[in-house]
Design a protein around this motif. Structure first.
Motif, PDB file in Angstrom:
ATOM      1  N   SER A  21       0.247  -2.040  -1.098  1.00  0.00           N
ATOM      2  CA  SER A  21      -1.165  -2.344  -0.890  1.00  0.00           C
ATOM      3  C   SER A  21      -1.771  -3.011  -2.126  1.00  0.00           C
ATOM      4  N   ALA A  22      -1.407  -2.473  -3.301  1.00  0.00           N
ATOM      5  CA  ALA A  22      -1.992  -3.005  -4.543  1.00  0.00           C
ATOM      6  C   ALA A  22      -1.482  -4.415  -4.849  1.00  0.00           C
ATOM      7  N   GLY A  24      -0.671  -7.940  -4.153  1.00  0.00           N
ATOM      8  CA  GLY A  24      -1.084  -8.886  -3.116  1.00  0.00           C
ATOM      9  C   GLY A  24      -1.232 -10.262  -3.724  1.00  0.00           C
ATOM     10  N   LEU A  25      -1.974 -11.113  -3.042  1.00  0.00           N
ATOM     11  CA  LEU A  25      -2.158 -12.469  -3.560  1.00  0.00           C
ATOM     12  C   LEU A  25      -2.862 -12.437  -4.911  1.00  0.00           C
ATOM     13  N   GLY A  26      -3.629 -11.376  -5.136  1.00  0.00           N
ATOM     14  CA  GLY A  26      -4.323 -11.217  -6.418  1.00  0.00           C
ATOM     15  C   GLY A  26      -3.352 -11.229  -7.590  1.00  0.00           C
ATOM     16  N   LYS A 226      -7.671  -5.279  -7.536  1.00  0.00           N
ATOM     17  CA  LYS A 226      -6.210  -5.234  -7.644  1.00  0.00           C
ATOM     18  C   LYS A 226      -5.646  -3.942  -7.060  1.00  0.00           C
ATOM     19  N   SER A 228      -6.848  -2.133  -4.752  1.00  0.00           N
ATOM     20  CA  SER A 228      -7.285  -1.940  -3.352  1.00  0.00           C
ATOM     21  C   SER A 228      -8.219  -0.738  -3.192  1.00  0.00           C
ATOM     22  N   MET A 231     -12.456   0.660  -0.151  1.00  0.00           N
ATOM     23  CA  MET A 231     -12.650   0.419   1.286  1.00  0.00           C
ATOM     24  C   MET A 231     -11.781   1.346   2.122  1.00  0.00           C
ATOM     25  N   THR A 233      -8.613   2.126   1.983  1.00  0.00           N
ATOM     26  CA  THR A 233      -7.178   1.929   2.222  1.00  0.00           C
ATOM     27  C   THR A 233      -6.379   3.043   1.536  1.00  0.00           C
ATOM     28  N   ALA A 319      -0.026  -6.111   1.581  1.00  0.00           N
ATOM     29  CA  ALA A 319      -1.441  -5.802   1.321  1.00  0.00           C
ATOM     30  C   ALA A 319      -2.207  -5.749   2.643  1.00  0.00           C
ATOM     31  N   SER A 322      -1.952  -2.471   4.676  1.00  0.00           N
ATOM     32  CA  SER A 322      -2.838  -1.355   4.312  1.00  0.00           C
ATOM     33  C   SER A 322      -4.252  -1.593   4.837  1.00  0.00           C
TER      34      SER A 322
HETATM   35  N1  PFF Z   1      -4.869  -5.501  -3.939  1.00  0.00           N
HETATM   36  C1  PFF Z   1      -4.764  -6.722  -3.211  1.00  0.00           C
HETATM   37  C2  PFF Z   1      -4.461  -7.872  -4.165  1.00  0.00           C
HETATM   38  O1  PFF Z   1      -4.447  -7.662  -5.362  1.00  0.00           O
HETATM   39  O2  PFF Z   1      -4.241  -8.988  -3.681  1.00  0.00           O
HETATM   40  C3  PFF Z   1      -6.010  -7.067  -2.451  1.00  0.00           C
HETATM   41  C4  PFF Z   1      -6.441  -5.977  -1.518  1.00  0.00           C
HETATM   42  C5  PFF Z   1      -5.554  -5.469  -0.593  1.00  0.00           C
HETATM   43  C6  PFF Z   1      -7.691  -5.479  -1.622  1.00  0.00           C
HETATM   44  C7  PFF Z   1      -5.909  -4.419   0.206  1.00  0.00           C
HETATM   45  C8  PFF Z   1      -8.071  -4.458  -0.802  1.00  0.00           C
HETATM   46  C9  PFF Z   1      -7.163  -3.930   0.104  1.00  0.00           C
HETATM   47  F1  PFF Z   1      -7.517  -2.941   0.888  1.00  0.00           F
END
Ligand code: PFF
Length: 452
Positions: A21-22, A24-26, A226, A228, A231, A233, A319, A322
């Protein structure tokens, strides 16, 4: 409702799912770019402090809420504080997850599309102009980005429909180690290019003069997004954690590993960009324009390009898993909707509204002229979720802990009923969540809405 609730099968499964989940594209463009932009090592030090004082306390709080209640965010808050408006913190979490998915699924669609094109060898020998034109065409569409967004949602909701162990756990346990291996391969190639050192310097220089107030607030917001947080998750995933999981340790391991993935991604991107004398501050375009360009010009480039977009697709998919799990758990537990139907219904909802985001990314897009206060649909979904709802959600979680949960109750849950020694960790959590985290989160919020 669900009599027997599924859980992950082991501590390792918990770790990979949460890390999925953490990561991701970020990690792949946002984190390395911001580190380079705001002073390298100095920004990194601030980021790590933000992870410690905001990220981890909020993550641990969400873990508490999820595992204690074993429910989706709305059910969890109603159970902890029956008959009070606190359940709307959960409702806001579900709403934020939807908002994020409306635009995240669009960007994930671009990544899938680029992977598809890389496999076909479309980028071999591409020029700068052609790479730019290609990205412009992909963004504006209108048909292909919508189609790829649809494909992403079909993939993600199918995995979700298989359930917690057979879907999420099996996928994340396979894909996360693969993602590490693929990044290391890309790192090796990038770091052996001529002139790669300049890219490493860009990422790791320590320049305190670039560390403005804005940089510090950016680091706080980044730590939050980053990991997550805010929200639900992490609340939802923690509701599937094993009863003997060490929540403090899982959170710390996820935060450290996520930061490592971001740095490794930076080490694949920047040495390559610098080696070719390109502009490091290109934001999302960096991923979609520069990477195909540079990889197309080095030996084994197309293979690496496939590897790179494959790892980006993995990051985006895990990501998204989640995110989709939040409304799926909510619908199936609060309204008794069958899990498979809930997953399909959510994919449909996200697709129907997400199209608005996909068709409004650029001025030249089909809905590009529909703006309100200078923002189109894509930008509004992004702004409202990341800048307003996530920090407010996180703030609500910590205020809830502050007001409703005693030292003894929290100690009991975090030590798994006294089975785990907590050491100084608990004292650190208690003081951060009561005094430090709420203030810092308030500052992020005021900064994001332009008051600071
Ligand atoms: N953490 C993910 C990222 O860094 O791309 C973005 C993200 C995924 C934010 C899931 C929130 C979430 F619930």
């Amino acid at each position: 409702m669900n009599g027997q609730r599924e859980t992950f099968s082991s501590g390792l499964a918990v770790f990979f799912a949460t890390l999925g989940s953490a990561v991701g594209l970020g990690n792949i463009w946002k984190f390395p770019y911001l580190v380079g932009e705001y002073g390298g090592g100095a920004f990194l030090a601030v980021y790590l402090l933000c992870v410690a004082f905001i990220g981890l306390p909020v993550m641990w709080t969400e873990f508490y809420v999820g595992r204690k209640t074993r429910k989706n965010p709305v059910g969890a808050m109603s159970m902890l504080s029956p008959g009070t408006p606190w359940k709307h913190v959960g409702t806001m979490g579900v709403a934020s997850a939807y908002l994020i998915m409306f635009f995240y699924s669009c960007v994930a669609g671009w990544v899938y599309y680029y992977l598809f094109k890389a496999i076909q060898g479309d980028f071999v020998g591409i020029t700068m102009e052609a790479a730019k034109a290609e990205f412009g065409a992909v963004v504006v569409g209108p048909l292909s980005p919508v189609l790829w967004q649809f494909i992403v949602l079909v993939v993600v909701s199918s995995i979700i429909a298989f359930g917690v162990q057979k879907g999420i756990e099996r996928m994340t346990k396979t894909l996360m180690p693969l993602l590490f291996v693929l990044i290391l391969i890309c790192d090796f190639r990038a770091l052996t290019l001529p002139g790669a050192g300049a890219g490493v310097d860009f990422l790791f220089q320590v320049d305190f003069s670039k560390l403005s107030g804005a940089a510090i607030l950016t680091a706080m917001g980044l730590a939050f997004f980053k990991l997550s947080l805010g929200m639900g998750t992490m609340t939802t995933y923690a509701s599937y954690f094993t009863a003997d999981n060490n929540l403090f340790r899982t959170g710390a391991k996820v935060a450290v590993s996520d930061t490592m993935v971001s740095l490794l991604a930076g080490l694949a991107v920047f040495p390559t960009v610098f080696s070719f004398g390109l502009e490091p501050g290109a934001g999302p375009g960096l991923l979609f324009m520069t990477i195909p360009l540079v990889f197309s010009q080095i030996p084994f480039g197309n293979l690496l390009l496939v590897a790179f977009f494959f790892l980006a697709s993995i990051a985006a998919t895990t990501a998204m898993l989640s995110l989709v799990e939040v409304p799926t758990a909510w619908m199936s537990e609060e309204y008794g909707v069958d899990r498979k139907k809930a997953a399909a219904l959510n994919a449909l909802i996200i697709f129907c509204i997400g199209i608005l985001a996909t068709l409004s990314v650029d001025k030249a897009s089909f809905l590009g002229s529909y703006t309100w206060l200078g923002r189109g649909f894509f930008d509004w979904f992004d702004y409202l979720s990341s800048n307003v709802m996530l920090p407010v959600g996180g703030l609500c979680f910590v205020i809830f802990v502050r007001r409703h949960l005693s030292w003894e109750e929290l100690r009991r849950e975090f030590s798994n009923g006294g089975a785990l020694p907590l050491g100084g960790m608990f004292t650190f959590y208690w003081f951060s969540v009561r005094y430090v985290t709420p203030v810092l989160l308030g500052l992020i919020f005021l900064h994001s809405v332009g008051v600071l």
